[in-house]
Design a protein around this motif. Structure first.
Motif, PDB file in Angstrom:
ATOM      1  N   GLN A   6       0.827  -1.212   0.000  1.00  0.00           N
ATOM      2  CA  GLN A   6       0.000   0.000   0.000  1.00  0.00           C
ATOM      3  C   GLN A   6       0.858   1.258   0.000  1.00  0.00           C
ATOM      4  O   GLN A   6       0.432   2.295  -0.493  1.00  0.00           O
ATOM      5  N   SER A  57      -0.874   9.698   4.636  1.00  0.00           N
ATOM      6  CA  SER A  57      -1.337   8.324   4.795  1.00  0.00           C
ATOM      7  C   SER A  57      -0.177   7.333   4.801  1.00  0.00           C
ATOM      8  O   SER A  57      -0.217   6.334   5.526  1.00  0.00           O
ATOM      9  N   ARG A  64      -3.594   1.865  11.019  1.00  0.00           N
ATOM     10  CA  ARG A  64      -4.214   1.479   9.760  1.00  0.00           C
ATOM     11  C   ARG A  64      -5.609   2.051   9.579  1.00  0.00           C
ATOM     12  O   ARG A  64      -6.035   2.322   8.463  1.00  0.00           O
ATOM     13  N   GLN A  67      -5.193   5.504   8.333  1.00  0.00           N
ATOM     14  CA  GLN A  67      -4.650   5.396   6.982  1.00  0.00           C
ATOM     15  C   GLN A  67      -5.775   5.067   5.996  1.00  0.00           C
ATOM     16  O   GLN A  67      -5.860   5.655   4.916  1.00  0.00           O
ATOM     17  N   PHE A  68      -6.652   4.164   6.387  1.00  0.00           N
ATOM     18  CA  PHE A  68      -7.791   3.782   5.541  1.00  0.00           C
ATOM     19  C   PHE A  68      -8.747   4.963   5.373  1.00  0.00           C
ATOM     20  O   PHE A  68      -9.260   5.215   4.276  1.00  0.00           O
ATOM     21  N   GLY A  71      -7.373   7.502   3.034  1.00  0.00           N
ATOM     22  CA  GLY A  71      -7.521   7.001   1.672  1.00  0.00           C
ATOM     23  C   GLY A  71      -8.918   7.239   1.130  1.00  0.00           C
ATOM     24  O   GLY A  71      -9.095   7.629  -0.023  1.00  0.00           O
ATOM     25  N   ARG A  72      -9.920   7.012   1.981  1.00  0.00           N
ATOM     26  CA  ARG A  72     -11.301   7.262   1.543  1.00  0.00           C
ATOM     27  C   ARG A  72     -11.545   8.742   1.288  1.00  0.00           C
ATOM     28  O   ARG A  72     -12.203   9.105   0.311  1.00  0.00           O
ATOM     29  N   ASN A 119      -6.217   1.087  -0.432  1.00  0.00           N
ATOM     30  CA  ASN A 119      -7.207   0.809   0.610  1.00  0.00           C
ATOM     31  C   ASN A 119      -7.529  -0.679   0.704  1.00  0.00           C
ATOM     32  O   ASN A 119      -7.767  -1.194   1.789  1.00  0.00           O
ATOM     33  N   LYS A 120      -7.520  -1.350  -0.424  1.00  0.00           N
ATOM     34  CA  LYS A 120      -7.743  -2.799  -0.410  1.00  0.00           C
ATOM     35  C   LYS A 120      -6.616  -3.517   0.335  1.00  0.00           C
ATOM     36  O   LYS A 120      -6.864  -4.425   1.126  1.00  0.00           O
ATOM     37  N   ILE A 122      -4.645  -2.133   2.644  1.00  0.00           N
ATOM     38  CA  ILE A 122      -4.746  -1.749   4.056  1.00  0.00           C
ATOM     39  C   ILE A 122      -5.808  -2.589   4.749  1.00  0.00           C
ATOM     40  O   ILE A 122      -5.607  -3.069   5.870  1.00  0.00           O
ATOM     41  N   LYS A 123      -6.937  -2.781   4.108  1.00  0.00           N
ATOM     42  CA  LYS A 123      -8.019  -3.597   4.667  1.00  0.00           C
ATOM     43  C   LYS A 123      -7.563  -5.044   4.840  1.00  0.00           C
ATOM     44  O   LYS A 123      -7.885  -5.695   5.839  1.00  0.00           O
TER      45      LYS A 123
END
Length: 136
Positions: A6, A57, A64, A67-68, A71-72, A119-120, A122-123
């Motif tokens: 990421q 970020s 996290r 950070q997420f 990102g959004r 973001n994917k 990070i998730k």
């Protein structure tokens, strides 16, 4: 850990939002004048804010969730930029005089793709940490 995938995606989004905008023109007026991002104020601030969100970020790698969230917010900001550019391109008339849209109008799409991939990832990391915590 800063050496995750990421980080690369966020760095690429920051390069697109903060660096490539100066290389590509947004559009060419019917008089033949190329309009770059330096000529517009609000779009310039929005692109630099997007690059700043990506850099912050990257530096928030220990948290996290924030950070997420950054990102959004960055994706939402890039959607507003994209919507503004679509509105602008629809108002640049091409019927009477030829006006050309530049590749700079498509840069928010590239940035959105990189941010969605970040973001994917990070998730995915957050889910991995949660699954390991359940085993303890």
């Amino acid at each position: 850990m800063i050496q995750r995938i990421q980080t690369i995606y966020l760095l690429l989004a920051a390069i697109v939002s903060g660096g490539l905008i100066f290389m590509f023109e947004l559009y060419t007026t019917p008089e033949g004048v190329k309009v770059f991002i330096n000529d517009t104020t609000y779009e310039y601030i929005a692109f630099l804010t997007s690059a700043l969100f990506s850099i912050v970020s990257i530096l928030r790698y220990k948290n996290r969730k924030s950070q997420f969230m950054l990102g959004r917010l960055n994706i939402i900001l890039n959607f507003f930029l994209l919507g503004f550019f679509v509105y602008l391109s629809l108002n640049l008339s091409g019927e009477t005089a030829v006006s050309e849209k530049g590749i700079g109008m498509l840069l928010p799409i590239v940035s959105i793709v990189f941010l969605a991939l970040a973001n994917k990832a990070i998730k995915k990391d957050e889910d991995l940490v949660k699954s390991v915590d359940r085993l303890r």
